[in-house]
Design an enzyme around this catalytic site. Structure first.
Site, PDB file in Angstrom:
ATOM      1  N   HIS A 147       0.862  -1.190   0.000  1.00  0.00           N
ATOM      2  CA  HIS A 147       0.000   0.000   0.000  1.00  0.00           C
ATOM      3  C   HIS A 147       0.894   1.235   0.000  1.00  0.00           C
ATOM      4  O   HIS A 147       1.703   1.416   0.906  1.00  0.00           O
ATOM      5  CB  HIS A 147      -0.915   0.003   1.230  1.00  0.00           C
ATOM      6  CG  HIS A 147      -2.096  -0.917   1.087  1.00  0.00           C
ATOM      7  ND1 HIS A 147      -3.377  -0.556   1.399  1.00  0.00           N
ATOM      8  CD2 HIS A 147      -2.168  -2.191   0.636  1.00  0.00           C
ATOM      9  CE1 HIS A 147      -4.201  -1.565   1.155  1.00  0.00           C
ATOM     10  NE2 HIS A 147      -3.489  -2.576   0.698  1.00  0.00           N
ATOM     11  N   TYR A 160      -9.063   5.859   6.946  1.00  0.00           N
ATOM     12  CA  TYR A 160      -9.196   6.289   8.337  1.00  0.00           C
ATOM     13  C   TYR A 160     -10.151   7.471   8.310  1.00  0.00           C
ATOM     14  O   TYR A 160      -9.810   8.531   7.782  1.00  0.00           O
ATOM     15  CB  TYR A 160      -7.843   6.729   8.899  1.00  0.00           C
ATOM     16  CG  TYR A 160      -6.863   5.606   9.159  1.00  0.00           C
ATOM     17  CD1 TYR A 160      -6.149   5.025   8.114  1.00  0.00           C
ATOM     18  CD2 TYR A 160      -6.624   5.145  10.450  1.00  0.00           C
ATOM     19  CE1 TYR A 160      -5.234   3.999   8.354  1.00  0.00           C
ATOM     20  CE2 TYR A 160      -5.708   4.127  10.704  1.00  0.00           C
ATOM     21  CZ  TYR A 160      -5.020   3.554   9.652  1.00  0.00           C
ATOM     22  OH  TYR A 160      -4.116   2.552   9.894  1.00  0.00           O
ATOM     23  N   LYS A 201       1.053   0.171  14.890  1.00  0.00           N
ATOM     24  CA  LYS A 201       2.450   0.044  15.298  1.00  0.00           C
ATOM     25  C   LYS A 201       2.764  -1.226  16.090  1.00  0.00           C
ATOM     26  O   LYS A 201       3.944  -1.572  16.254  1.00  0.00           O
ATOM     27  CB  LYS A 201       2.850   1.254  16.165  1.00  0.00           C
ATOM     28  CG  LYS A 201       3.112   2.514  15.368  1.00  0.00           C
ATOM     29  CD  LYS A 201       4.504   2.494  14.771  1.00  0.00           C
ATOM     30  CE  LYS A 201       4.674   3.426  13.596  1.00  0.00           C
ATOM     31  NZ  LYS A 201       4.350   2.825  12.298  1.00  0.00           N
TER      32      LYS A 201
HETATM   33  C1  PHB Z   1      -6.175  -3.980  10.608  1.00  0.00           C
HETATM   34  O1  PHB Z   1      -6.268  -4.245   9.404  1.00  0.00           O
HETATM   35  O2  PHB Z   1      -6.549  -4.782  11.471  1.00  0.00           O
HETATM   36  C2  PHB Z   1      -5.634  -2.668  11.024  1.00  0.00           C
HETATM   37  C3  PHB Z   1      -5.069  -1.830  10.077  1.00  0.00           C
HETATM   38  C4  PHB Z   1      -4.603  -0.595  10.465  1.00  0.00           C
HETATM   39  C5  PHB Z   1      -4.685  -0.192  11.781  1.00  0.00           C
HETATM   40  C6  PHB Z   1      -5.217  -1.039  12.731  1.00  0.00           C
HETATM   41  C7  PHB Z   1      -5.706  -2.275  12.354  1.00  0.00           C
HETATM   42  O3  PHB Z   1      -4.248   1.036  12.139  1.00  0.00           O
END
Ligand code: PHB
Length: 391
Positions: free
Chosen positions: A75, A203, A296
């Site tokens: 990504h 997000y 993280k």
């Molecule tokens: C997830 O895909 O579980 C995931 C991805 C990014 C994050 C937290 C969880 O910041």
């Protein structure tokens, strides 16, 4: 009580413990790994999915996983969505690095397969009870198996890689001793059968709260929305879950599908007061916990292990204690940067239940100062893709 003798006793067969054992094996240092869980539980528990660039390099270069390159998805950015308006954080352009979407249980499957193929001593369903004599040259781990028979593992060094409910921590400053912060919200997480709703992770923050649209594969997706920590995961209908997700990602077309797993993730920030005492050290979640917003957790565990392995090589092969003496100070620099980043992403993107109008408007100002500025986006991109691992 029978005694097993090894050079490094590792408590915990998560990413940190298994990767450490793998690196030590390559350096000619024998280890024993024990974990209270079954192999099946370790390999099938759903965890996070984002690997930093440097984590991927470390897994590939050490021969721990090549599947991450073939099965993982690169990504080059994420979308930050603010009240329905999408802003791309272009990692490749901003910092020339990317991340990989490769679920933690896949990393674990690769590591377990490699450990077993190399004839490594890896014992599931063996519970560590306590560490004895941490300050001596031969610290010991007292364990018992499923039949309750106790055994002692005597080693030159003991590593606690046993997660946030660490037993090993008690041998340092005490099981609960650390810097701690709890957040007044949690994530309601689902796995569903559907194609990805978007090419990259979203997000999203909106007046109703936060949501993260993540992925697992071409046919399985992982999504989360902010919820009260007391919510019972079974209490919401599928329709209600989709309605919550849709309302928190306004303007996006979420592709819905059958939900086959749900859970509620508590948010905590924790750093243990002591990361090493004598011949015992902590790595990964045993040493620190971060809220998941910054992705993280596993990356920080791998970073700890790279530093600890180098220190153990110096100590055990060259009798040089300098790196192990500096271990805590060295790893804490990265740990606190990651703590800050995880706290910052979390507080910037979530709506606190007691937020005032001032808080809401200030947070919008903060988000704008990130998405509308190359410097702001670059900080996010640099931290998300990961600071350099080795000097
Ligand atoms: C997830 O895909 O579980 C995931 C991805 C990014 C994050 C937290 C969880 O910041």
């Amino acid at each position: 009580m029978s005694t097993i003798r090894t050079r490094v006793a590792i408590i915990g067969a998560g990413p940190a413990g298994l990767f450490l054992s793998h690196l030590l094996h390559r350096a000619g240092i024998e280890s024993v790994v024990v974990d209270a869980r079954s192999r099946d539980a370790v390999e099938n528990t759903i965890r996070a999915g984002i690997l930093e660039h440097g984590t991927v390099d470390a897994l590939v270069e050490s021969g721990a996983s090549t599947r991450v390159l073939t099965e993982g998805l690169r990504h080059d950015g994420i979308e930050l969505r603010v009240d329905g308006e999408g802003h791309r954080i272009d990692f490749a352009d901003l910092v020339g690095r990317s991340v990989f979407l490769y679920p933690q249980h896949e990393v674990l499957r690769d590591l377990i397969a490699t450990r077993l193929a190399e004839g490594q001593d890896l014992r599931f369903e063996v519970t560590a009870l306590r560490i004895e004599e941490p300050d001596s040259a031969t610290p010991r781990v007292v364990v018992h198996d499923t039949t309750g028979v106790e055994q002692v593992i005597e080693a030159d060094f003991v590593v606690g890689a046993d997660g946030s409910h660490s037993v090993a921590r008690a041998a340092l400053s005490g099981a609960r001793s650390g810097y701690f912060r709890e957040y007044p919200f949690a994530w309601f997480g689902i796995l569903c059968e559907a194609p990805p709703s978007a090419p990259e992770l979203i997000y999203s923050t909106s007046p109703g709260g936060f949501a993260l649209i993540s992925q697992r594969s071409a046919s399985v997706q992982r999504m989360y929305f902010q919820c009260d920590p007391a919510v019972d995961p079974a209490s919401l209908s599928e329709e209600r879950i989709w309605a919550e997700l849709r309302s928190r990602v306004p303007g996006a077309d979420l592709i819905e599908g059958p939900i086959f797993q749900r859970d509620v993730l508590r948010f905590r920030s924790f750093v243990a007061h002591d990361l090493r005492r004598g011949r015992v050290a902590l790595v990964g979640d045993a040493a620190h916990t971060v809220p998941p917003t910054g992705a993280k957790g596993m990356n920080l565990a791998i970073a700890d292990v790279l530093i600890l392995e180098r220190a153990l090589r110096a100590l055990l092969l060259e009798n040089d204690p300098r790196l192990i003496d500096d271990y805590a100070e060295t790893v804490l620099r990265r740990i606190w940067k990651a703590q800050h980043f995880s706290w910052w992403m979390t507080s910037m993107l979530h709506v606190a239940p007691d937020a005032t109008e001032f808080d809401r408007l200030r947070r919008l100002g903060e988000l704008r100062s990130v998405v509308e500025s190359r410097a702001g986006r670059t900080y996010l991109a640099e931290a998300y893709t990961g600071w350099p691992l080795t000097d």
